[in-house]
Design a protein around this motif. Structure first.
Motif, PDB file in Angstrom:
ATOM      1  N   GLY A  62     -44.004  38.470  31.883  1.00 48.92           N
ATOM      2  CA  GLY A  62     -43.192  39.357  31.036  1.00 48.92           C
ATOM      3  C   GLY A  62     -41.752  39.304  31.507  1.00 48.92           C
ATOM      4  N   PRO A  97     -45.366  40.386  27.706  1.00 46.87           N
ATOM      5  CA  PRO A  97     -44.315  41.394  27.611  1.00 46.87           C
ATOM      6  C   PRO A  97     -44.859  42.814  27.690  1.00 46.87           C
ATOM      7  N   GLY A  98     -44.183  43.651  28.427  1.00 54.62           N
ATOM      8  CA  GLY A  98     -44.570  45.059  28.499  1.00 54.62           C
ATOM      9  C   GLY A  98     -43.430  45.918  27.970  1.00 54.62           C
ATOM     10  N   ARG A  99     -42.363  45.965  28.775  1.00 54.74           N
ATOM     11  CA  ARG A  99     -41.222  46.820  28.440  1.00 54.74           C
ATOM     12  C   ARG A  99     -40.641  46.503  27.061  1.00 54.74           C
ATOM     13  N   SER A 125     -54.039  39.722  35.904  1.00 55.92           N
ATOM     14  CA  SER A 125     -53.061  39.479  36.964  1.00 55.92           C
ATOM     15  C   SER A 125     -53.313  40.433  38.131  1.00 55.92           C
ATOM     16  N   HIS A 177     -44.252  35.219  36.960  1.00 55.23           N
ATOM     17  CA  HIS A 177     -43.599  36.421  36.438  1.00 55.23           C
ATOM     18  C   HIS A 177     -42.493  36.706  37.441  1.00 55.23           C
ATOM     19  N   ARG A 209     -38.660  56.980  36.648  1.00 60.60           N
ATOM     20  CA  ARG A 209     -37.734  55.849  36.724  1.00 60.60           C
ATOM     21  C   ARG A 209     -36.349  56.240  37.277  1.00 60.60           C
ATOM     22  N   ASP A 215     -52.454  41.739  29.062  1.00 60.75           N
ATOM     23  CA  ASP A 215     -52.352  41.382  30.472  1.00 60.75           C
ATOM     24  C   ASP A 215     -52.764  42.617  31.261  1.00 60.75           C
ATOM     25  N   ARG A 249     -50.683  31.804  39.909  1.00 60.92           N
ATOM     26  CA  ARG A 249     -49.353  32.391  39.773  1.00 60.92           C
ATOM     27  C   ARG A 249     -48.447  31.749  40.810  1.00 60.92           C
ATOM     28  N   SER A 280     -38.566  42.019  36.099  1.00 58.70           N
ATOM     29  CA  SER A 280     -38.576  42.840  34.898  1.00 58.70           C
ATOM     30  C   SER A 280     -37.144  43.256  34.552  1.00 58.70           C
ATOM     31  N   GLN A 281     -36.954  43.607  33.279  1.00 57.17           N
ATOM     32  CA  GLN A 281     -35.634  44.027  32.785  1.00 57.17           C
ATOM     33  C   GLN A 281     -34.585  42.943  33.016  1.00 57.17           C
ATOM     34  N   TYR A 333     -35.815  54.211  40.699  1.00 63.57           N
ATOM     35  CA  TYR A 333     -34.959  53.013  40.603  1.00 63.57           C
ATOM     36  C   TYR A 333     -33.508  53.353  40.291  1.00 63.57           C
ATOM     37  N   MET A 359     -46.536  55.967  34.655  1.00 60.22           N
ATOM     38  CA  MET A 359     -46.177  56.161  36.068  1.00 60.22           C
ATOM     39  C   MET A 359     -46.115  57.643  36.427  1.00 60.22           C
ATOM     40  N   ILE A 376     -38.059  45.545  41.136  1.00 59.79           N
ATOM     41  CA  ILE A 376     -38.739  44.949  39.984  1.00 59.79           C
ATOM     42  C   ILE A 376     -38.427  43.462  39.865  1.00 59.79           C
ATOM     43  N   LYS A 399     -49.859  47.785  31.747  1.00 64.26           N
ATOM     44  CA  LYS A 399     -49.277  48.736  32.679  1.00 64.26           C
ATOM     45  C   LYS A 399     -48.052  49.450  32.104  1.00 64.26           C
TER      46      LYS A 399
HETATM   47  N1  LLP Z   1     -46.831  40.448  33.955  1.00 61.47           N
HETATM   48  C1  LLP Z   1     -46.869  40.768  35.254  1.00 61.47           C
HETATM   49  C2  LLP Z   1     -47.673  39.946  36.161  1.00 61.47           C
HETATM   50  C3  LLP Z   1     -46.146  41.877  35.728  1.00 61.47           C
HETATM   51  O1  LLP Z   1     -46.178  42.186  37.019  1.00 61.47           O
HETATM   52  C4  LLP Z   1     -45.396  42.664  34.817  1.00 61.47           C
HETATM   53  C5  LLP Z   1     -44.646  43.831  35.266  1.00 61.47           C
HETATM   54  C6  LLP Z   1     -45.402  42.292  33.454  1.00 61.47           C
HETATM   55  C7  LLP Z   1     -46.119  41.176  33.058  1.00 61.47           C
HETATM   56  C8  LLP Z   1     -44.643  43.051  32.404  1.00 61.47           C
HETATM   57  O2  LLP Z   1     -43.273  42.983  32.634  1.00 61.47           O
HETATM   58  P1  LLP Z   1     -42.218  43.605  31.596  1.00 61.47           P
HETATM   59  O3  LLP Z   1     -42.265  42.775  30.333  1.00 61.47           O
HETATM   60  O4  LLP Z   1     -42.606  45.011  31.335  1.00 61.47           O
HETATM   61  O5  LLP Z   1     -40.919  43.511  32.304  1.00 61.47           O
HETATM   62  N2  LLP Z   1     -42.038  50.161  36.743  1.00 61.47           N
HETATM   63  C9  LLP Z   1     -40.902  49.265  36.601  1.00 61.47           C
HETATM   64  C10 LLP Z   1     -41.306  47.912  36.052  1.00 61.47           C
HETATM   65  C11 LLP Z   1     -42.357  47.224  36.874  1.00 61.47           C
HETATM   66  C12 LLP Z   1     -42.823  45.932  36.278  1.00 61.47           C
HETATM   67  C13 LLP Z   1     -44.006  45.409  37.020  1.00 61.47           C
HETATM   68  N3  LLP Z   1     -44.574  44.219  36.482  1.00 61.47           N
HETATM   69  C14 LLP Z   1     -39.848  49.952  35.756  1.00 61.47           C
HETATM   70  O6  LLP Z   1     -40.063  51.083  35.307  1.00 61.47           O
HETATM   71  O7  LLP Z   1     -38.757  49.423  35.566  1.00 61.47           O
END
Ligand code: LLP
Length: 415
Positions: free
Chosen positions: A238, A274-276, A102, A199, A312, A79, A149, A202-203, A316, A374, A162, A60
């Motif tokens: 993540g 990890p995403g971000r 997920s 999970h 963003r 993921d 979960r 985020s951030q 946010y 997004m 988030i 995502k």
């Molecule tokens: N795994 C699950 C189940 C999640 O819901 C998410 C993010 C991740 C992994 C990845 O998380 P990350 O490593 O990216 O923090 N649109 C928002 C962030 C939404 C995150 C949603 N879930 C933003 O732009 O700050």
């Protein structure tokens, strides 16, 4: 943003001047660095070397198949939260056996496709979802690997939108109910209990909330073991933050070392999502100043990138660094950087000290995650182009959308 640096006053993406990309592909355009993506992924993979582990990039954050392909070539897992994301992973050459699924409401068709593709595990978020998956798996005469979960009820200390690990949000099952639900899952004939996941948000810029969650999950894992349910993997989701301005989040190495220390000698496979922290600083969005509108009270720079391209800041109140593509000598003034969309919330930055003229190019930094993914067509604006830079090569990985693309599939009433 190591891969986006100035050379003689001109911003470059790896070895390519950003102005060249703007000339060839127009604006707004997202630019990604292959090297930055690879290094960010390898930070995780190398910290886990020698352990049974899987780094499942959260699709995502940036789902362009060009991005997914770069990570798939390095052996990444993924993921996903929809069948659409699964199709992207497959198209990008990702291995379905390294996919975790997920999301709070997977539909039957999505479960079916994922079972047929042979994914690694379903991250299940409710009892009702267990029943649904058991039924779908039975129909296909398959056994689905599952993880629950669990919502550990820790405060991730991040933006409420988030933050996902507190009891009053929709995600996961409450930790107090988990042992009972595991026993139930274990009784279902077409499910195979494999893991625990969480999970929490985020951030995150501190390790402590991750470790609080981990401690609670380890207590659960030990309880389950005493009840005869062996958990084989632990998926911590993540959430690791990145530097947008002056944040100093832990590195993946620091985070993973702390996790491994806490695990003790439990023989658990580790999964991260990890995403971000993989994509954010591997990308920028470039935009052009259309007009300057200076009043007694304020200076506006009206740019061609808008909230539909990068939501963003509007959604946010996220602060994204915005820098000139070519540094101009002279005095800076304070500008609000606003887009052409008919909403007061349509801004990418406020009160930024810049020296601008109409026609200048700007780069919005750290836009590789939750940027293009997004974006929308609000105001019937075409979604931006995406390019990936690899040393001195520019690859177009998504053409700029056209109005014809947008209208495809729409129709007027007959007669
Ligand atoms: N795994 C699950 C189940 C999640 O819901 C998410 C993010 C991740 C992994 C990845 O998380 P990350 O490593 O990216 O923090 N649109 C928002 C962030 C939404 C995150 C949603 N879930 C933003 O732009 O700050």
């Amino acid at each position: 943003m190591d891969n986006f640096e100035y050379l003689n006053g001109r911003l470059c993406a790896e070895e390519v001047p950003v102005t060249r990309i703007a000339e060839e592909y127009g604006t707004p355009t997202y630019i990604y660095s292959r090297d930055a993506l690879e290094r960010a992924y390898l930070d995780y993979a190398q910290a886990l070397e020698g352990r049974d582990a899987l780094v499942c990039y959260a699709v995502k954050a940036n789902s362009n198949i060009g991005v997914l392909n770069v990570l798939a070539r390095l052996g990444a897992g993924f993921d996903i939260v929809s069948v659409g994301e699964l199709e992207r992973v497959i198209k990008a050459g990702g291995d379905p056996a390294k996919v975790v699924f997920s999301g709070v409401a997977k539909r039957e068709g999505e479960m079916r496709r994922a079972l047929e593709a042979g994914i690694h595990c379903f991250n299940i978020e409710s009892e009702a979802e267990l029943d649904r998956l058991n039924k779908v798996a039975a129909e296909l005469d398959k056994v689905a690997a599952i993880s629950l979960r669990v919502n550990p009820d820790v405060d991730a200390g991040t933006h409420p939108y988030i933050s996902t690990g507190l009891k009053d949000n929709k995600f996961g099952v409450a930790i107090e109910d988990a042992a009972r639900i595991y026993a139930y899952a274990n009784s279902l004939s077409h499910l195979d209990v494999q893991g625990v996941d969480c999970h929490i948000g985020s951030q995150l810029t501190e390790i402590a909330p991750f470790l609080d969650a981990l401690d609670r999950l380890l207590v659960l894992i030990d309880t389950l073991a005493s009840e005869g349910i062996t958990i084989k993997h632990l998926d911590l989701g993540g959430g690791l933050g990145v530097c947008y301005t002056d944040e100093v989040p832990p590195t993946p190495q620091e985070y993973i070392a702390a996790v491994i220390e806490r695990l003790g000698d439990r023989p658990l496979k580790l999964i991260f999502e990890p995403g971000r922290s993989i994509a954010a600083n591997a990308g920028i969005m470039i935009t052009k100043v259309e007009f300057l509108k200076c009043t007694e009270h304020k200076n506006f720079a009206i740019i061609d990138g808008a909230m539909n391209d990068l939501i963003r800041p509007a959604l946010y109140s996220a602060y994204m660094e915005i820098i000139p593509v070519e540094v101009r000598e002279g005095e800076s003034r304070s500008f609000d950087l606003v887009g052409p969309v008919c909403e007061s919330g349509d801004f990418l930055g406020k009160d930024r000290q810049l020296n601008l003229e109409a026609g200048d190019l700007l780069a919005v930094c750290s836009a590789g995650a939750y940027g293009f993914g997004m974006s929308s067509n609000y105001n019937t604006r075409n979604r931006a182009a995406e390019v990936m830079v690899d040393d001195n090569q520019i690859h177009l990985i998504r053409k700029r959308e056209t109005v014809v693309d947008q209208l495809r599939g729409e129709s007027v009433l007959p007669g």
